[in-house]
Motif scaffolding. Structure first.
Motif, short mmCIF file in Angstrom:
data_model
loop_
_atom_site.label_atom_id
_atom_site.label_comp_id
_atom_site.label_asym_id
_atom_site.label_seq_id
_atom_site.Cartn_x
_atom_site.Cartn_y
_atom_site.Cartn_z
N HIS A 162 -13.93 19.00 -40.07
CA HIS A 162 -14.77 18.88 -38.86
C HIS A 162 -14.75 17.46 -38.32
O HIS A 162 -15.39 17.17 -37.32
CB HIS A 162 -16.21 19.31 -39.16
CG HIS A 162 -16.94 18.36 -40.07
ND1 HIS A 162 -18.12 17.74 -39.71
CD2 HIS A 162 -16.66 17.92 -41.31
CE1 HIS A 162 -18.54 16.97 -40.71
NE2 HIS A 162 -17.67 17.06 -41.69
N HIS A 163 -14.01 16.57 -38.98
CA HIS A 163 -14.00 15.17 -38.55
C HIS A 163 -13.25 15.01 -37.22
O HIS A 163 -12.41 15.82 -36.86
CB HIS A 163 -13.37 14.28 -39.63
CG HIS A 163 -14.24 14.16 -40.84
ND1 HIS A 163 -14.14 15.00 -41.92
CD2 HIS A 163 -15.26 13.31 -41.11
CE1 HIS A 163 -15.06 14.68 -42.82
NE2 HIS A 163 -15.75 13.65 -42.36
N LEU A 164 -13.60 13.94 -36.52
CA LEU A 164 -13.01 13.70 -35.20
C LEU A 164 -11.58 13.23 -35.32
O LEU A 164 -11.21 12.54 -36.27
CB LEU A 164 -13.81 12.63 -34.45
CG LEU A 164 -15.31 12.89 -34.25
CD1 LEU A 164 -15.95 11.69 -33.59
CD2 LEU A 164 -15.53 14.13 -33.41
N THR A 166 -8.25 11.98 -32.49
CA THR A 166 -7.70 11.88 -31.13
C THR A 166 -6.18 12.08 -31.18
O THR A 166 -5.51 11.99 -30.18
CB THR A 166 -8.00 10.49 -30.53
OG1 THR A 166 -7.53 9.49 -31.44
CG2 THR A 166 -9.49 10.30 -30.31
N ASN A 177 -10.55 23.38 -37.17
CA ASN A 177 -11.45 22.25 -36.99
C ASN A 177 -11.93 22.29 -35.54
O ASN A 177 -11.13 22.18 -34.62
CB ASN A 177 -10.70 20.93 -37.27
CG ASN A 177 -11.57 19.69 -37.03
OD1 ASN A 177 -12.63 19.77 -36.43
ND2 ASN A 177 -11.11 18.55 -37.49
N ASN A 179 -13.19 20.17 -33.83
CA ASN A 179 -12.94 18.90 -33.13
C ASN A 179 -11.46 18.57 -32.97
O ASN A 179 -11.12 17.47 -32.53
CB ASN A 179 -13.68 17.77 -33.86
CG ASN A 179 -15.18 17.85 -33.65
OD1 ASN A 179 -15.66 17.81 -32.52
ND2 ASN A 179 -15.92 18.01 -34.73
N GLN A 180 -10.57 19.53 -33.33
CA GLN A 180 -9.15 19.26 -33.09
C GLN A 180 -8.84 19.45 -31.60
O GLN A 180 -9.56 20.15 -30.88
CB GLN A 180 -8.27 20.17 -33.95
CG GLN A 180 -8.29 21.64 -33.55
CD GLN A 180 -7.34 22.48 -34.38
OE1 GLN A 180 -6.15 22.18 -34.45
NE2 GLN A 180 -7.85 23.51 -35.02
N LYS A 188 -19.31 21.61 -31.38
CA LYS A 188 -18.50 20.61 -32.09
C LYS A 188 -19.28 20.04 -33.27
O LYS A 188 -18.85 19.08 -33.91
CB LYS A 188 -18.10 19.47 -31.13
CG LYS A 188 -17.36 19.96 -29.88
CD LYS A 188 -16.08 20.70 -30.22
CE LYS A 188 -15.37 21.24 -28.99
NZ LYS A 188 -14.24 22.12 -29.31
N HIS A 425 -16.91 9.68 -37.87
CA HIS A 425 -17.67 10.24 -36.74
C HIS A 425 -18.19 9.12 -35.85
O HIS A 425 -17.91 7.95 -36.07
CB HIS A 425 -18.90 11.00 -37.26
CG HIS A 425 -18.61 12.08 -38.23
ND1 HIS A 425 -18.02 13.26 -37.88
CD2 HIS A 425 -18.87 12.17 -39.56
CE1 HIS A 425 -17.92 14.04 -38.96
NE2 HIS A 425 -18.42 13.39 -39.99
#
Length: 570
Positions: A162-164, A166, A177, A179-180, A188, A425
């Protein structure tokens, strides 16, 4: 060093209309409107209202695991060493075993391997279990090299995280995920354990449709609630449903034996458990395993079915937590002494607090960073030496408005030699750098943070305004409790008010107890713990302005309402 940031008290703005909640008392309607609740529907926390499983990569992951179970292939779970990682790993082990899988787990030793699916962890998984499928929980979204290494060993890889990020995701067989890039799942805020729950619940449904062995997923909601809350995930509507459902199971003693044992050892009655206790009673004891020893202790406690074994492991976790608190206290003292040498006061604090000591304990740096952030209202990064003698590992905690992971990424992009690894995060992150680069990193990071808006460095205590005097009663505490669970981004209601002081007492020279007059001729007790060096209370002044939470005081079988003071001015 007694530098406490001067606090501004402000009232939360209304983000939606209180008129929507016509069934509730006006103060309750305003509390909800200040948190942006749009409709009465959002107060109904039934599981049937969970968001539909539209996570990118979910269906592919389900098909791979389903086939592995059918063909009796070996699965290994690679977890993380915090409470979210421990609950995610436990959840995977229990649910997949119930579905008939041959499943094992591996949690990296944080002191030896660091975070995430590294090539070394892929090697360890291969040597230990020779699995056909490797599934990460609560990590892996940046593990390009680790995924590649695992695949070279002949494993398929599913990442659940679930980590951010970019960046493009690793070339795993499936990545789940929210946040992908390209994932349109509306929330999110899922924790790692929430992502694992979505995957397993929908795998179970998929298998049920084919008449195969399934898992009864509602029985594991205690783990989902614990991991979500302990990871300080935002309590949006979806997460409130998950936390509420799990909390109710614990309150009714329908939870893992290990959770019951931990509560018993902490002297907590499950029936009276609040959501915040997941974060402040259970979370630290589970986390202590990963911080001070190995997270296997925490996972085995959660997996235990035998009461004696659960209690033995819970006692071990409790002892590790006591040790963690002692280490943390010493480190915070050292950090404050160091700041004193630099002669900081509130008027010349740097934009960020970046500290390193050769003797600090890697497992506790995150907590110390959090304590410094709270006391000084500055983004804080605390580093400890790595075992290799070359690198140092840092844990970062940030204030509202400064995205700590993105700030570290900016440094890494502008000065690639400075940061070896980072992830995290908005509010918390981890990073690794070479010891020789510490001073340069500190300078560059401070310059970057100093470019932020000055207002961000002003500590603000947000309140829900004044509570009508006639609402200071037990019934109000129940109304507020029933509108929860309260937590990150859905904060516990906090009120302010002016009161006349009738009596005061210092208990053990640390805790302040006041008796306050109410306008209706009655009085109410107010208490604040460990505030001798925070509250400047002058007994000669008979009025106080308080910021407080409404609470219940249970003593000798009597229950009364009391104010829990957060801030005091005269």
């Amino acid at each position: 060093m007694n530098v406490v940031n001067k606090i501004i008290i402000r009232q939360r703005p209304l983000l939606s209309s209180p008129r929507v909640f016509s069934q509730l008392p006006n103060f309750a309607a305003e509390i909800l409107a200040r948190r942006g609740v749009q409709s009465e529907q959002e107060l109904d926390l039934k599981l049937k209202y969970l968001l539909a499983p539209t996570l990118k990569g979910l269906q592919r992951a389900i098909e791979i695991i389903d086939q592995c179970i059918d063909e009796n292939k070996k699965i290994v779970i690679v977890g993380d060493y915090d409470a979210d990682g421990a609950t995610s790993t436990t959840l995977m082990m229990l649910a997949l075993t119930e579905m008939g899988a041959d499943v094992h787990y591996l949690v990296p030793d944080r002191f030896k391997y660091g975070y995430g699916l590294t090539p070394a962890i892929a090697d360890l998984a291969f040597v230990s279990y020779t699995p056909d499928l490797l599934i990460t929980v609560d990590n892996g979204i940046s593990s390009h090299a680790g995924v590649d290494q695992a695949q070279q060993h002949g494993m398929q890889v599913i990442i659940t995280d679930h980590h951010l990020t970019t960046k493009a995701t690793p070339e795993a067989e499936a990545v789940v995920n929210p946040n992908q890039l390209g994932c349109e799942f509306p929330s999110k805020a899922l924790a790692g354990v929430g992502v694992a729950f979505y995957l397993l619940a929908n795998l179970s449904s998929y298998r049920a449709q084919q008449g195969k062995s399934t898992a009864k997923m509602t029985q594991y909601l205690d783990l989902v609630a614990l991991g979500t809350y302990a990871d300080v995930a935002s309590l949006d509507y979806n997460n409130r449903i998950l936390v509420d459902a799990g909390l109710k199971r614990i309150q009714q003693n329908q939870c893992r034996v290990g959770i019951s044992a931990l509560l018993d050892i902490a002297g907590r009655n499950p029936a009276e458990l609040k959501a915040s206790d997941l974060g402040f009673v259970l979370g630290p004891r589970i986390n202590a395993a990963g911080r001070m020893d190995t997270m296997d202790i925490g996972i085995e406690c959660l997996l235990a079915t035998d009461v004696q074994k659960a209690y033995a492991l819970a006692r071990q976790l409790n002892d590790l937590n006591l040790e963690r608190r002692q280490v943390e206290s010493q480190m915070k003292h050292d950090a404050l002494v160091e700041m004193e040498k630099l002669q900081f006061d509130q008027n010349n604090l740097p934009a960020a607090l970046v500290m390193f000591d050769e003797n600090w304990h890697q497992g506790v740096i995150g907590i110390v960073a959090g304590r410094l952030k709270e006391q000084f209202h500055r983004p804080s990064i605390v580093f400890a030496a790595d075992k290799d003698g070359i690198h140092i590992k840092g844990s970062a905690r940030s204030i509202e408005g400064v995205h700590i992971r993105d700030s570290i990424e900016k440094v890494a992009e502008q000065y690639p030699h400075l940061v070896s690894f980072f992830g995290g995060h908005a509010a918390a992150a981890g990073l690794t750098l070479k010891k020789e680069n510490f001073e340069e990193f500190k300078q560059v990071f401070n310059q970057l943070i100093a470019e932020s808006d000055d207002e961000l460095f002003q500590a603000t205590l947000w309140t829900d305004g004044e509570l009508p005097m006639d609402a200071i009663q037990l019934q109000t505490v129940d109304i507020i409790e029933n509108l929860g669970p309260w937590g990150q981004k859905f904060p516990t209601p906090v009120f302010e008010g002016h009161f006349k002081v009738l009596e005061y007492r210092w208990l053990k020279e640390a805790h302040l107890k006041l008796k306050l007059a109410l306008e209706n001729g009655q009085s109410v007790d107010a208490i604040a713990f460990n505030v001798a060096d925070q509250f400047e209370f002058d007994p000669s002044k008979e009025h106080v302005h308080l910021v407080y939470e409404l609470d219940k005081n249970q003593f000798n079988g009597n229950v009364s309402v009391q104010l829990r003071m957060l801030h005091l001015r005269q």
